[in-house]
Design a protein around this motif. Sequence first.
Motif, mmCIF file in Angstrom:
data_model
loop_
_atom_site.group_PDB
_atom_site.id
_atom_site.type_symbol
_atom_site.label_atom_id
_atom_site.label_comp_id
_atom_site.label_asym_id
_atom_site.label_seq_id
_atom_site.Cartn_x
_atom_site.Cartn_y
_atom_site.Cartn_z
ATOM 1 N N MET A 19 41.083 58.535 43.604
ATOM 2 C CA MET A 19 41.029 58.373 45.060
ATOM 3 C C MET A 19 41.527 59.633 45.763
ATOM 4 O O MET A 19 41.023 60.004 46.819
ATOM 5 C CB MET A 19 41.848 57.148 45.469
ATOM 6 N N GLN A 20 42.524 60.295 45.184
ATOM 7 C CA GLN A 20 43.025 61.528 45.787
ATOM 8 C C GLN A 20 42.002 62.665 45.681
ATOM 9 O O GLN A 20 41.899 63.495 46.580
ATOM 10 C CB GLN A 20 44.339 61.937 45.107
ATOM 11 N N GLN A 21 41.271 62.682 44.604
ATOM 12 C CA GLN A 21 40.325 63.771 44.362
ATOM 13 C C GLN A 21 38.948 63.497 44.956
ATOM 14 O O GLN A 21 38.040 64.314 44.814
ATOM 15 C CB GLN A 21 40.202 64.024 42.844
ATOM 16 N N GLY A 22 38.773 62.345 45.604
ATOM 17 C CA GLY A 22 37.512 62.037 46.245
ATOM 18 C C GLY A 22 36.401 61.795 45.247
ATOM 19 O O GLY A 22 35.325 62.390 45.354
ATOM 20 N N GLN A 23 36.653 60.906 44.317
ATOM 21 C CA GLN A 23 35.694 60.643 43.249
ATOM 22 C C GLN A 23 34.740 59.487 43.584
ATOM 23 O O GLN A 23 34.258 58.805 42.698
ATOM 24 C CB GLN A 23 36.453 60.329 41.948
ATOM 25 N N GLY A 24 34.500 59.223 44.843
ATOM 26 C CA GLY A 24 33.516 58.226 45.253
ATOM 27 C C GLY A 24 33.923 56.794 44.971
ATOM 28 O O GLY A 24 33.096 55.972 44.586
ATOM 29 N N ILE A 25 35.181 56.472 45.153
ATOM 30 C CA ILE A 25 35.665 55.102 44.979
ATOM 31 C C ILE A 25 35.398 54.325 46.262
ATOM 32 O O ILE A 25 35.794 54.738 47.342
ATOM 33 C CB ILE A 25 37.165 55.079 44.656
ATOM 34 N N SER A 26 34.670 53.198 46.107
ATOM 35 C CA SER A 26 34.377 52.340 47.267
ATOM 36 C C SER A 26 35.192 51.063 47.178
ATOM 37 O O SER A 26 35.340 50.487 46.100
ATOM 38 C CB SER A 26 32.888 51.995 47.303
ATOM 39 N N GLU A 27 35.716 50.631 48.306
ATOM 40 C CA GLU A 27 36.516 49.414 48.381
ATOM 41 C C GLU A 27 35.593 48.254 48.741
ATOM 42 O O GLU A 27 35.023 48.203 49.826
ATOM 43 C CB GLU A 27 37.615 49.580 49.432
ATOM 44 N N ARG A 56 34.307 43.240 52.524
ATOM 45 C CA ARG A 56 33.648 44.377 53.170
ATOM 46 C C ARG A 56 32.513 44.859 52.290
ATOM 47 O O ARG A 56 32.658 44.987 51.084
ATOM 48 C CB ARG A 56 34.650 45.516 53.406
ATOM 49 N N ASN A 57 31.389 45.076 52.904
ATOM 50 C CA ASN A 57 30.232 45.587 52.149
ATOM 51 C C ASN A 57 30.479 47.006 51.685
ATOM 52 O O ASN A 57 31.190 47.795 52.315
ATOM 53 C CB ASN A 57 28.972 45.569 53.040
ATOM 54 N N VAL A 58 29.864 47.328 50.575
ATOM 55 C CA VAL A 58 29.991 48.680 50.039
ATOM 56 C C VAL A 58 29.259 49.650 50.952
ATOM 57 O O VAL A 58 28.121 49.413 51.339
ATOM 58 C CB VAL A 58 29.387 48.750 48.623
ATOM 59 N N ILE A 59 29.904 50.731 51.322
ATOM 60 C CA ILE A 59 29.295 51.741 52.188
ATOM 61 C C ILE A 59 29.271 53.058 51.417
ATOM 62 O O ILE A 59 30.319 53.549 50.986
ATOM 63 C CB ILE A 59 30.089 51.915 53.491
ATOM 64 N N ASN A 60 28.078 53.573 51.203
ATOM 65 C CA ASN A 60 27.939 54.807 50.426
ATOM 66 C C ASN A 60 28.681 55.942 51.112
ATOM 67 O O ASN A 60 28.566 56.163 52.307
ATOM 68 C CB ASN A 60 26.462 55.202 50.294
ATOM 69 N N GLY A 61 29.436 56.644 50.289
ATOM 70 C CA GLY A 61 30.135 57.810 50.790
ATOM 71 C C GLY A 61 31.463 57.512 51.431
ATOM 72 O O GLY A 61 32.210 58.410 51.769
ATOM 73 N N PHE A 62 31.757 56.187 51.652
ATOM 74 C CA PHE A 62 33.032 55.825 52.283
ATOM 75 C C PHE A 62 34.105 55.775 51.204
ATOM 76 O O PHE A 62 33.868 55.258 50.143
ATOM 77 C CB PHE A 62 32.918 54.468 52.968
ATOM 78 N N GLY A 63 35.257 56.243 51.456
ATOM 79 C CA GLY A 63 36.304 56.222 50.428
ATOM 80 C C GLY A 63 37.214 57.407 50.609
ATOM 81 O O GLY A 63 37.680 57.694 51.701
ATOM 82 N N LEU A 64 37.419 58.084 49.542
ATOM 83 C CA LEU A 64 38.402 59.153 49.553
ATOM 84 C C LEU A 64 38.024 60.285 50.489
ATOM 85 O O LEU A 64 38.880 60.940 51.070
ATOM 86 C CB LEU A 64 38.584 59.682 48.124
ATOM 87 N N GLY A 73 48.878 42.376 48.256
ATOM 88 C CA GLY A 73 47.445 42.492 48.456
ATOM 89 C C GLY A 73 46.729 42.720 47.136
ATOM 90 O O GLY A 73 47.334 43.082 46.120
ATOM 91 N N SER A 74 45.425 42.486 47.173
ATOM 92 C CA SER A 74 44.579 42.722 46.004
ATOM 93 C C SER A 74 43.280 43.342 46.484
ATOM 94 O O SER A 74 42.738 42.938 47.528
ATOM 95 C CB SER A 74 44.304 41.412 45.265
ATOM 96 N N SER A 75 42.793 44.328 45.728
ATOM 97 C CA SER A 75 41.554 45.005 46.102
ATOM 98 C C SER A 75 40.617 45.108 44.906
ATOM 99 O O SER A 75 41.061 45.271 43.762
ATOM 100 C CB SER A 75 41.837 46.403 46.637
ATOM 101 N N LEU A 76 39.336 45.015 45.225
ATOM 102 C CA LEU A 76 38.285 45.231 44.233
ATOM 103 C C LEU A 76 37.599 46.540 44.607
ATOM 104 O O LEU A 76 36.971 46.647 45.662
ATOM 105 C CB LEU A 76 37.288 44.068 44.246
ATOM 106 N N LEU A 77 37.740 47.539 43.751
ATOM 107 C CA LEU A 77 37.207 48.876 44.002
ATOM 108 C C LEU A 77 36.099 49.186 42.995
ATOM 109 O O LEU A 77 36.094 48.663 41.876
ATOM 110 C CB LEU A 77 38.323 49.914 43.888
#
Length: 238
Positions: free
Chosen positions: A71-79, A6-14, A89-93
């Motif tokens: 991720m809980q505090q909404g620190q701009g983590i993008s998946e 999945r492409n990085v999407i600005n602002g998407f995440g927490l 599963g495995s994720s690159l964040l």
Amino acid sequence: MNVNVRNVINGFGLGLFLAGLSINAMAQSTSSGAATAGTSPSATVSPAAAASAKPAASNANSTIGELQQLMQQGQGISELRTTYNGNYGSSLLFKPDNRTYYVALFQQKNFWRVVKTTSDTQAEQTYKNFVGQTEKLAEVDIRRIKLEAEKEYTEQLISTQEARLSALQNDLAVQQQQEQSVAVQQDQARQQTQLLGNKQQAARSQLTALQNRIRTLEAQQTTLENINLTNGKAAVAK
């Protein structure tokens, strides 16, 4: 195994999670960036959703706890990438503000391992290694799922074949009963035919005897008539 990208999407995440994004919706969003996933994301939970739970006390001072807290505090983590294999599963964040990567290995809702690095190369390599681990770890689960499907299919075939066998047995029983009935009818018909044949033969013999008597009597009658005619002519001549 196929990889979800999945492409990085600005602002998407927490931020979206805090706005009320459900676990299943996040899992489906993760899988939609690829043509095919290892398994259905609904059978697994995305790392972002797994992080929505409060970190355990043992994780508070760990990389796992750090990632969950971010991720809980909404620190701009993008998946960036997520791969599912069975329950694993495995994720690159990625955290853009400090260019930090988090590579997570998880099972269902639980983070198993998290590696933190600022190296793009190390992050990608670690992600590939984790994906390889999920493939190996999921082999048993995938095999179990396939065997369960084969078992259910085999049971369906058994049920179908049992029903077919029962129908054939019933058909055979009816056929045998009918054959016995026909055999009895045929035997009775043969006996009747033989009896009728004997009666017919007796009747023919009786008819022949009657015809012979009739011919004898007719011959006698003709002879008497001839004698009388001869005598009558002789008397006239005198």
